[in-house]
Motif scaffolding. Structure first.
Motif, PDB file in Angstrom:
ATOM      1  N   VAL A 510      79.980  11.891 -23.430  1.00  0.00           N
ATOM      2  CA  VAL A 510      78.924  12.600 -22.710  1.00  0.00           C
ATOM      3  C   VAL A 510      79.523  13.779 -21.937  1.00  0.00           C
ATOM      4  CG1 VAL A 510      77.120  12.399 -20.967  1.00  0.00           C
ATOM      5  CG2 VAL A 510      77.554  10.501 -22.541  1.00  0.00           C
ATOM      6  N   VAL A 511      80.664  13.556 -21.278  1.00  0.00           N
ATOM      7  CA  VAL A 511      81.309  14.620 -20.504  1.00  0.00           C
ATOM      8  C   VAL A 511      81.761  15.752 -21.429  1.00  0.00           C
ATOM      9  CG1 VAL A 511      83.284  15.203 -19.043  1.00  0.00           C
ATOM     10  CG2 VAL A 511      82.041  13.075 -18.661  1.00  0.00           C
ATOM     11  N   TYR A 512      82.360  15.390 -22.555  1.00  0.00           N
ATOM     12  CA  TYR A 512      82.906  16.387 -23.473  1.00  0.00           C
ATOM     13  C   TYR A 512      81.809  17.287 -24.038  1.00  0.00           C
ATOM     14  CZ  TYR A 512      85.290  18.424 -27.495  1.00  0.00           C
ATOM     15  OH  TYR A 512      85.813  19.297 -28.420  1.00  0.00           O
ATOM     16  N   SER A 513      80.647  16.722 -24.307  1.00  0.00           N
ATOM     17  CA  SER A 513      79.561  17.480 -24.931  1.00  0.00           C
ATOM     18  C   SER A 513      78.666  18.197 -23.905  1.00  0.00           C
ATOM     19  CB  SER A 513      78.689  16.560 -25.790  1.00  0.00           C
ATOM     20  OG  SER A 513      78.095  15.544 -24.997  1.00  0.00           O
ATOM     21  N   SER A 514      78.933  18.027 -22.622  1.00  0.00           N
ATOM     22  CA  SER A 514      78.101  18.648 -21.590  1.00  0.00           C
ATOM     23  C   SER A 514      78.482  20.106 -21.385  1.00  0.00           C
ATOM     24  CB  SER A 514      78.242  17.882 -20.272  1.00  0.00           C
ATOM     25  OG  SER A 514      79.543  18.078 -19.745  1.00  0.00           O
ATOM     26  N   ARG A 515      77.599  20.844 -20.752  1.00  0.00           N
ATOM     27  CA  ARG A 515      77.912  22.214 -20.360  1.00  0.00           C
ATOM     28  C   ARG A 515      77.142  22.565 -19.096  1.00  0.00           C
ATOM     29  NH1 ARG A 515      74.561  23.672 -25.093  1.00  0.00           N
ATOM     30  NH2 ARG A 515      72.667  24.764 -24.388  1.00  0.00           N
ATOM     31  N   ASP A 533      65.775  17.297 -26.074  1.00  0.00           N
ATOM     32  CA  ASP A 533      67.087  17.127 -26.689  1.00  0.00           C
ATOM     33  C   ASP A 533      68.228  17.016 -25.690  1.00  0.00           C
ATOM     34  OD1 ASP A 533      66.903  19.674 -25.731  1.00  0.00           O
ATOM     35  OD2 ASP A 533      67.583  20.669 -27.555  1.00  0.00           O
ATOM     36  N   CYS A 534      67.913  16.936 -24.403  1.00  0.00           N
ATOM     37  CA  CYS A 534      68.991  16.883 -23.417  1.00  0.00           C
ATOM     38  C   CYS A 534      68.460  16.366 -22.083  1.00  0.00           C
ATOM     39  CB  CYS A 534      69.629  18.258 -23.224  1.00  0.00           C
ATOM     40  SG  CYS A 534      68.489  19.481 -22.541  1.00  0.00           S
ATOM     41  N   LEU A 535      69.408  16.078 -21.189  1.00  0.00           N
ATOM     42  CA  LEU A 535      69.113  15.655 -19.818  1.00  0.00           C
ATOM     43  C   LEU A 535      69.806  16.660 -18.897  1.00  0.00           C
ATOM     44  CD1 LEU A 535      67.974  13.088 -18.187  1.00  0.00           C
ATOM     45  CD2 LEU A 535      70.350  12.346 -18.124  1.00  0.00           C
ATOM     46  N   HIS A 536      69.139  17.062 -17.825  1.00  0.00           N
ATOM     47  CA  HIS A 536      69.737  18.018 -16.885  1.00  0.00           C
ATOM     48  C   HIS A 536      70.038  17.325 -15.557  1.00  0.00           C
ATOM     49  CE1 HIS A 536      69.332  21.978 -18.917  1.00  0.00           C
ATOM     50  NE2 HIS A 536      68.378  21.345 -19.591  1.00  0.00           N
ATOM     51  N   LEU A 537      71.309  17.287 -15.206  1.00  0.00           N
ATOM     52  CA  LEU A 537      71.745  16.797 -13.902  1.00  0.00           C
ATOM     53  C   LEU A 537      71.879  18.006 -12.986  1.00  0.00           C
ATOM     54  CD1 LEU A 537      72.848  14.505 -12.108  1.00  0.00           C
ATOM     55  CD2 LEU A 537      75.081  14.897 -13.150  1.00  0.00           C
ATOM     56  N   ILE A 538      71.151  18.015 -11.870  1.00  0.00           N
ATOM     57  CA  ILE A 538      71.117  19.199 -10.999  1.00  0.00           C
ATOM     58  C   ILE A 538      72.392  19.246 -10.166  1.00  0.00           C
ATOM     59  CG2 ILE A 538      69.814  20.460  -9.262  1.00  0.00           C
ATOM     60  CD1 ILE A 538      67.353  18.813 -10.146  1.00  0.00           C
ATOM     61  N   GLY A 593      71.654  15.214 -25.622  1.00  0.00           N
ATOM     62  CA  GLY A 593      70.793  14.061 -25.841  1.00  0.00           C
ATOM     63  C   GLY A 593      71.379  13.036 -26.783  1.00  0.00           C
ATOM     64  N   THR A 594      72.021  13.455 -27.855  1.00  0.00           N
ATOM     65  CA  THR A 594      72.594  12.519 -28.830  1.00  0.00           C
ATOM     66  C   THR A 594      73.682  11.673 -28.189  1.00  0.00           C
ATOM     67  OG1 THR A 594      72.118  14.063 -30.637  1.00  0.00           O
ATOM     68  CG2 THR A 594      73.751  12.333 -31.057  1.00  0.00           C
ATOM     69  N   LEU A 599      75.214   6.472 -25.392  1.00  0.00           N
ATOM     70  CA  LEU A 599      75.667   5.746 -24.203  1.00  0.00           C
ATOM     71  C   LEU A 599      74.658   4.661 -23.829  1.00  0.00           C
ATOM     72  CD1 LEU A 599      77.606   5.478 -21.740  1.00  0.00           C
ATOM     73  CD2 LEU A 599      76.196   7.221 -20.599  1.00  0.00           C
ATOM     74  N   LEU A 600      73.361   4.969 -23.901  1.00  0.00           N
ATOM     75  CA  LEU A 600      72.340   3.975 -23.576  1.00  0.00           C
ATOM     76  C   LEU A 600      72.388   2.784 -24.530  1.00  0.00           C
ATOM     77  CD1 LEU A 600      69.171   6.119 -22.689  1.00  0.00           C
ATOM     78  CD2 LEU A 600      70.927   5.203 -21.172  1.00  0.00           C
ATOM     79  N   ASP A 601      72.737   3.034 -25.776  1.00  0.00           N
ATOM     80  CA  ASP A 601      72.840   1.932 -26.747  1.00  0.00           C
ATOM     81  C   ASP A 601      73.932   0.947 -26.358  1.00  0.00           C
ATOM     82  OD1 ASP A 601      70.799   3.016 -28.225  1.00  0.00           O
ATOM     83  OD2 ASP A 601      72.126   4.085 -29.617  1.00  0.00           O
ATOM     84  N   LYS A 602      74.957   1.448 -25.622  1.00  0.00           N
ATOM     85  CA  LYS A 602      76.063   0.580 -25.206  1.00  0.00           C
ATOM     86  C   LYS A 602      75.807  -0.068 -23.855  1.00  0.00           C
ATOM     87  CE  LYS A 602      79.531   3.504 -27.475  1.00  0.00           C
ATOM     88  NZ  LYS A 602      80.738   4.353 -27.252  1.00  0.00           N
ATOM     89  N   SER A 603      74.763   0.385 -23.134  1.00  0.00           N
ATOM     90  CA  SER A 603      74.531  -0.103 -21.779  1.00  0.00           C
ATOM     91  C   SER A 603      73.059  -0.455 -21.587  1.00  0.00           C
ATOM     92  CB  SER A 603      74.967   0.950 -20.759  1.00  0.00           C
ATOM     93  OG  SER A 603      74.687   0.525 -19.450  1.00  0.00           O
ATOM     94  N   PRO A 604      72.672  -1.691 -21.889  1.00  0.00           N
ATOM     95  CA  PRO A 604      71.277  -2.103 -21.691  1.00  0.00           C
ATOM     96  C   PRO A 604      70.807  -1.965 -20.248  1.00  0.00           C
ATOM     97  CG  PRO A 604      72.485  -3.676 -23.051  1.00  0.00           C
ATOM     98  CD  PRO A 604      73.488  -2.730 -22.505  1.00  0.00           C
ATOM     99  N   ALA A 605      71.707  -2.229 -19.287  1.00  0.00           N
ATOM    100  CA  ALA A 605      71.321  -2.135 -17.877  1.00  0.00           C
ATOM    101  C   ALA A 605      70.940  -0.699 -17.507  1.00  0.00           C
ATOM    102  CB  ALA A 605      72.454  -2.618 -16.981  1.00  0.00           C
ATOM    103  N   LEU A 606      71.706   0.279 -17.993  1.00  0.00           N
ATOM    104  CA  LEU A 606      71.398   1.674 -17.724  1.00  0.00           C
ATOM    105  C   LEU A 606      70.080   2.065 -18.386  1.00  0.00           C
ATOM    106  CD1 LEU A 606      72.055   4.492 -16.663  1.00  0.00           C
ATOM    107  CD2 LEU A 606      73.517   4.847 -18.670  1.00  0.00           C
ATOM    108  N   ARG A 607      69.867   1.627 -19.610  1.00  0.00           N
ATOM    109  CA  ARG A 607      68.618   1.930 -20.299  1.00  0.00           C
ATOM    110  C   ARG A 607      67.421   1.369 -19.523  1.00  0.00           C
ATOM    111  NH1 ARG A 607      66.574   3.208 -25.358  1.00  0.00           N
ATOM    112  NH2 ARG A 607      68.661   3.407 -26.260  1.00  0.00           N
TER     113      ARG A 607
END
Length: 808
Positions: A510-515, A533-538, A593-594, A599-607
């Motif tokens: 996730v970090v590597y693909s962010s900008r 297609d993405c999430l924006h962290l302010i 987003g991909t 990441l959500l698939d690996k973390s049910p609690a986060l989902r």
């Protein structure tokens, strides 16, 4: 001109003049070579009347060349007198084209007065600055051979000018300024006082400017003092086909090409650093980055023995520093045991370090232990450490707490710190060790601290705490440092705001693909109907969330830095259901987003946590659509600057009885001067925003304060300390008109006010020099703001934007 000298100095700026003065004083044969027909060419080209500061104030001036803060003209006159009195051996129009040879026998190839000549010197000092080779528009955009006459005379001038000497020389003109750096901004602001100015910025923001200039230009744009065209570049600049005294500029804008008619074009595109010349001299650089400074030792000596660099070419542009370097380099060449001017300050900072020996060894140790600082030259690193504080916390001592309102940056020199990253689970601790850093979230976002940090056990912990302005300077000067900080920011922001329970290794994709993306006020981050297609962290700033309803955009919520938007469309695999706009200048971390869904698939609690938030957001949107008045209220407040506020005074007009107790109590608490104007300011429905400080996340008043008199307390209060010099910069920079200049007051006691409010009333009688005053939220009163406490009906309320929005 003799053929042989003990020392040859190239460049007659402050550093070169200072070196020449000391060399002459020491009896050395010395020549000062200047390519231009005048000394201190960069200072000569400052705008007329520019105030030249003598910062940093904490350092003494060692040079024999006199200097103190004054206007450009006064500084130059003083230097000219010294040059004449001391008979400095300056040769003008003497351009050095090459340097060859070695220590003891350097050959300087000159083009002087149209003649080729060679002089020889045992040692060479380069103080050539970086402003001698101004960048210009390409010939395809503007033919440099074409000139044009002004309307007021037949005197010819080029189509495009690359310097501005006196902005007051132009009045009533339409002027196109091209550029987005400090020079372009300063020129545009000065010209806008009596001209119509159009500023052309190739980017969507001002990324290269100092923060004070960035704030000033954004304020001027918002107040329509000038016009700015973002993401725009010139395509062609030609004489106007139908007006021989005008210019026609064709611009490429996001909407297509546009033609503008103007009287003058000024392009401030920066200068090309003289790296090619330095490398041709054999001087080494740490890497291939064009912004990197040359490699120097502690005595300003380059990788070529006997060849020294001082001043701006050594990445040290401050005049006082350059003057000191000019003095010191001569002392070093003579073998005198002299330490740099800041040596006593650095010794005092580091004397408690384990096994402290000297400042030089400490600098080497700092570079070794802190990769973030490894690319800095000795002068740059000394300045960085001089403006920082060194802390030696005891094991378990708290460095800062969750919700503290500070934005300094910490580097770990020795030992370790522990960070509590999840308030709901005390067992989630991240340990950082020697060479790492923390505090970047508060540094960038301007928001309260998101975690508690305390010193680890075991080895003595030693931390360097660096103020925000110094860190911003480092980030701008070092692309390597910026990249490291950005990468760590993204990782920790995700852990803090979204996934505190997920280890860093699982977040790598996730970090590597962010900008990181930047938005001007009002820019759309994504629009209703766009693909999700993405999430924006302010990262900094704030945004509004809105939805179209019956042809109108209805605001449903306000989201501040440290939060995120865009998860609804990701989770539902559907187009965007809302529009998100930047409320103020905003930066976001765009998470692909991909990678995030993986990441959500690996973390049910986060989902599960995100799905709960998703349902809450849908309910809020539905409620907002049924109550459009609330959305209109949020839009109004954002327009009044709440997007960058941390605390704001609001008055419910339906409860206010206009008794003015709030202003009286404010004056009584602050030596007779009220820091609020109840009647001023706009009103929406029954909500009134009086003229009172908003305690902004990144206070513009704080950006350009010469004595560093404006501070932020741990609870968020922005206040002005007693060392204010009354320069008025803060009053000028504040976009909300909440700062005023006033003299110190003669105190008188009012028994009635003391009985009513428990404070003293300082009657109005100004004495002494004027100083800046503003609301400090009564930070020294444990009972809270006097204005709120004095309101008999409860109409006055001080709250953060988030607190107020939650009440709507």
């Amino acid at each position: 001109m003799s053929d042989h000298y003990a020392i040859a100095i190239i460049g007659s700026g402050p550093a070169g003049l200072s070196a020449c003065a000391n060399a002459i004083k020491q009896g050395l044969s010395c020549i000062l070579l200047e390519a231009q027909p005048q000394f201190a060419n960069t200072v000569q080209h400052y705008q007329k009347g520019k105030w030249v500061m003598d910062e940093p104030a904490v350092l003494p001036l060692r040079s024999d060349l006199p200097f103190h803060a004054n206007t450009r003209e006064a500084v130059l006159d003083t230097w000219q007198e010294h040059i004449t009195e001391q008979q400095l051996n300056i040769h003008y129009n003497a351009e050095v084209t090459a340097i060859s040879g070695q220590k003891g026998n350097f050959a300087l190839h000159l083009k002087a007065d149209n003649d080729e000549t060679i002089i020889y010197a045992e040692q060479v000092i380069l103080s050539i600055g970086i402003q001698g080779n101004l960048r210009q528009l390409s010939a395809q955009i503007c033919d440099p051979e074409i000139s044009i006459a002004t309307r007021s005379s037949d005197k010819q001038r080029p189509l495009v000018e690359y310097q501005l000497d006196d902005p007051l020389a132009f009045e009533g003109e339409t002027i196109l300024v091209i550029g987005a750096g400090d020079s372009a901004i300063e020129n545009a602001l000065a010209l806008a006082e009596q001209n119509q100015v159009l500023l052309i910025n190739r980017r969507g923001e001002f990324t290269r400017a100092k923060q004070a200039n960035n704030d000033a230009i954004l304020q001027a744009i918002s107040q329509e003092k000038l016009e700015c065209h973002y993401s725009t570049r010139p395509v062609s600049i030609i004489p106007h086909p139908h007006d021989g005294n005008a210019i026609q500029a064709t611009l490429k804008t996001p909407e297509g090409q546009a033609k503008i008619t103007c009287d003058r074009v000024i392009a401030r595109l920066g200068a090309t650093p003289p790296r090619a010349f330095l490398e041709a001299c054999g001087i080494g650089f740490p890497d291939d980055n064009k912004a990197s400074a040359p490699i120097l030792n502690g005595h300003y000596e380059s990788t070529v023995p006997g060849l020294y660099l001082i001043g701006a070419v050594a990445a040290y542009p401050l005049i006082k520093q350059a003057l000191n370097q000019g003095y010191e380099v001569i002392e070093f060449i003579l073998g005198h045991d002299i330490a740099p001017a800041d040596e006593p300050l650095l010794i005092e900072k580091f004397r408690r370090l384990p096994a402290f020996h000297s400042v030089d060894t400490t600098l080497d140790m700092t570079r070794l232990n802190m990769p973030l600082l490894s690319g800095l030259t000795n002068p740059q690193l000394r300045e960085f450490l001089r403006t920082s504080e060194v802390h030696y916390p005891e094991p378990g001592e708290v460095i800062f707490k969750y919700n503290d309102y500070s934005n300094t940056f910490f580097s770990i020199i020795y030992g370790e710190v522990r960070i509590s990253v999840n308030r709901e689970d005390a067992s989630q601790i991240v340990t950082l060790r020697q060479g790492q850093f923390f505090g970047e979230l508060g540094l960038i976002s301007g928001r309260r601290r998101t975690s508690t940090v305390y010193a680890g056990s075991g080895q003595q912990c030693v931390l360097i705490e660096t103020p925000r302005p110094t860190m911003l300077k480092l980030i701008n000067a070092s692309p390597v440092a910026k990249a490291q900080i950005d990468q760590i920011f993204v990782l920790r922001a995700i852990q803090t705001s979204i996934a505190p329970e997920i280890p860093a290794s699982d977040l790598a994709a996730v970090v590597y693909s962010s900008r990181i993306e930047s938005y001007a006020p009002g820019d759309v981050i994504f629009r209703e109907g766009d693909p999700g297609d993405c999430l924006h962290l302010i990262r900094s700033g704030s945004v509004t969330v809105s939805r179209e309803n019956a042809g109108n955009e209805v605001v449903s919520s306000y989201v501040a830095a440290g939060n995120y938007v865009g998860e609804t469309a990701l989770l539902s695999n559907s187009p965007r259901s809302v529009t998100v706009r930047a409320a103020v200048a905003t930066e976001t971390v765009r998470l692909d987003g991909t990678a995030f869904m993986a990441l959500l698939d690996k973390s049910p609690a986060l989902r599960k946590r995100l799905e709960t938030r998703f349902r809450t957001n849908l309910a809020q949107q539905t409620m907002a659509e049924s109550q459009p008045q609330t959305g209109n209220m949020i839009s109004f407040l954002v327009a009044q600057g709440l997007g960058e506020a941390s605390d704001v005074l609001l008055i419910d007009e339906s409860l206010c009885i206009h008794c003015n107790n709030c202003e009286v109590a404010c004056a009584a608490t602050h030596e007779g001067t009220s820091r609020l104007d109840r009647e001023a300011g706009p009103t929406f429905a029954s909500l009134h925003v009086p003229t009172s400080c908003r305690h902004c996340e990144h206070p513009r008043c704080m950006k350009d304060c010469p004595p560093d008199a404006i501070h932020r307390a741990d609870n968020g209060e922005v206040y002005i300390a007693d060392n204010c010099i009354g320069c008025g910069n803060c009053e000028k920079n504040c976009p909300y008109g909440v700062i005023q200049m006033t003299g110190k007051k003669q105190k008188h006691t009012s028994l009635w006010l003391r009985l009513l409010f428990g404070v003293e009333y300082a009657k109005i009688e100004a004495v002494g020099e004027p100083k800046a005053v503003k609301c400090d939220m009564c930070k020294d009163l444990h009972t809270g703001p006097a204005c709120v406490r004095a309101c008999p009906t409860g109409a006055a309320l001080r709250a953060s934007p988030e607190q107020f929005m939650e009440r709507q």
